[in-house]
Write a protein that holds these residues in place. Structure first.
Motif: not given
Length: 523
Positions: A29-32, A35-36, A60, A64-65
């Protein structure tokens, strides 16, 4: 030492647990949170995740995740895992020696563990503190098994004694691992050769490649047919699954349209084969040059009088027709940083020293003075006088001598796949080597001439044009590969000399293949 062994066992336990968990789902999962990505974790190199998803295999960036799931790795205590599979010949001596040299240079201590006859585990631990940095698993079988393990996601690197076959290229590309014939996918690690051997007292002094093919095929079965005594020839060959045997098929039998004779004695190792031939006065074997130091090697000859032995320079320049490069094949996926550093190390001068100590021919380009190539120019003069009854223009020979007399030959040669304008695998690796030298400035202020040569089939003018085109093709490939080179510091040019300097007789496919080449000359 007890602490290090305990740490090694603990790391191996963790690795086995991770491998059990890799088949389970993970979610990145992106930190914001916008996106998953979900799928099966295929690997983690310390920086990037490889995940099999419904969209295919994705790589990936781990920074960032966030990773959720039982297969997620421990980011703080990450251990690089690298699996190599393939050639037993490479995996028993050469690769472990290179890993040891790499570890010594980078401050790691190495422990080795054999789980069975086919598996060697090398653990690299930091000298200070003993933290496990990486675990390299070597599966020692054969080249076929190495490519099969790559397809099964059980290997990261293939150790191969032959080029990857078209069917393997297709299956691996379909599996999403890239084109193994592409740039930087296959590299020549070291050079060996295939050489006929006989017992010390055997009177055979030389053999032509056509006759050698006929012996292996059983068409020549008595020593009297080779000028020897009236006695049957006993064939000693490597096992059918060995990479060296596949070199015999690719380089010797297939060009002659032959298949192996029935009844040949087969061996699982070069050493066993050499020992058997040494005790058999009527035996003839095919083995690697590196294994033949203590037995009589038979040079290759041709009807025109050329004789070629398998020595260090003839292997490095590929003048010897039955060369056997040792390849590392890497799929189009990221290795852990430790693995990338090791692959880079294999091109270093320290690695070339290890390769030489292992009895193999290294990849360091060498410059060969023109006065050390008298036999080549003698062959050129002999063939320029008469060729198949037609007088060859001595002006071409004089033009060649004028162009090369103030230069030195570089040991890198370039050849093309049969019936193709595509460079063969060893030549593609040589393009990278030469490009790296140009990028490093090794040839700054030098004049570099790409000299093309042809076989003697066809007219002299047509052969000269073909040779020039080949030289221009190699020059263009090197220019494209040397992306960061300062080409204003080096002069690059191409010329074609046709059939002016044959390396072998044109009476066989092997000889013609040796003669069709591009050389590099430096001033």
């Amino acid at each position: 030492m007890i602490i290090l062994r305990a740490a090694t066992l603990a790391a191996l336990f963790l690795v086995s647990m991770v491998q059990m968990l890799l088949a389970q789902d993970v979610t990145l999962t992106s930190r914001d949170g916008t996106v998953e990505i979900s799928g099966d974790l295929l690997g983690f190199d310390g920086e990037f995740y490889r995940v099999q998803t419904i969209y295919g295999e994705l790589t990936v960036d781990g920074s960032g995740v966030l990773c959720e799931g039982p297969a997620c790795p421990n980011l703080e205590d990450y251990v690089a895992e690298i699996a190599l599979s393939g050639s037993d010949t490479m995996g028993r001596v050469l690769i472990p020696a290179l890993v040891q040299a790499f570890a010594d240079r980078n401050g790691y201590r190495v422990t080795r563990q054999r789980t069975d006859q086919r598996h060697l585990i090398m653990t690299l631990a930091e000298a200070q503190g003993g933290r496990i940095a990486g675990i390299l698993t070597l599966r020692l079988t054969n080249t076929d098994e190495g490519f099969a393990d790559l397809l099964a996601n059980e290997a990261d690197i293939v150790m191969a004694l032959r080029e990857v076959r078209p069917a393997e290229v297709q299956r691996i590309e379909e599996a999403g691992m890239g084109d193994l014939t592409g740039p930087r996918r296959g590299r020549v690690l070291a050079l060996d050769g295939l050489v006929p051997v006989v017992a010390r007292d055997n009177p055979l002094l030389k053999i032509s490649t056509p006759d050698l093919a006929r012996v292996v095929a059983g068409d020549v079965s008595n020593w009297a047919q080779l000028g020897g005594p009236d006695a049957p020839i006993t064939l000693h060959l490597r096992g059918e699954t060995s990479g060296l045997w596949q070199v015999v098929e690719d380089r010797l039998l297939r060009p002659a349209g032959k298949s192996v004779a029935e009844g040949a004695k087969r061996y699982d190792s070069d050493l066993a084969l050499v020992d058997a031939v040494a005790r058999d006065p009527f035996g003839l074997g095919l083995t690697s040059v590196s294994a033949a130091a203590d037995i009589k090697q038979v040079p290759l000859s041709g009807a025109c009088g050329f004789t070629l032995g398998a020595d260090r320079l003839s292997l490095k320049t590929e003048d010897y027709p039955l060369s056997a490069p040792m390849f590392l094949y890497l799929p189009a996926r990221r290795l852990p940083k430790l693995g990338r550093d090791f692959i880079s190390f294999t091109r270093s001068e320290a690695a070339q020293l290890v390769i030489r100590r292992a009895g193999l021919t290294d990849q360091t380009p060498e410059e060969i003075a023109i006065n050390a190539q008298g036999n080549r120019f003698a062959n050129a003069i002999a063939q320029a006088a008469v060729d198949d009854g037609d007088v060859v223009d001595l002006g071409e020979l004089q033009a060649m001598v004028t162009a090369l007399s103030d230069k030195r030959r570089l040991s890198l040669s370039f050849r093309f796949e049969t019936g193709s304008s595509r460079l063969d695998a060893q030549s593609r690796s040589n393009v990278e080597l030469l490009a790296q030298g140009l990028e490093a400035g090794f040839y700054d202020t030098r004049d570099m001439l790409f000299a093309g040569f042809s076989d003697g089939e066809g007219g002299a003018a047509a052969n000269q044009r073909i040779a020039l085109k080949r030289a221009e093709t190699v020059l263009a490939a090197v220019r494209e590969a040397a992306e960061t080179a300062s080409f204003d510091q080096v002069s690059l040019s191409a010329d074609g000399f046709g059939e002016a300097m044959p390396m072998a007789c044109d009476d066989s496919a092997w000889g013609r293949q040796v003669n069709r080449r591009v050389e590099v000359w430096l001033r």
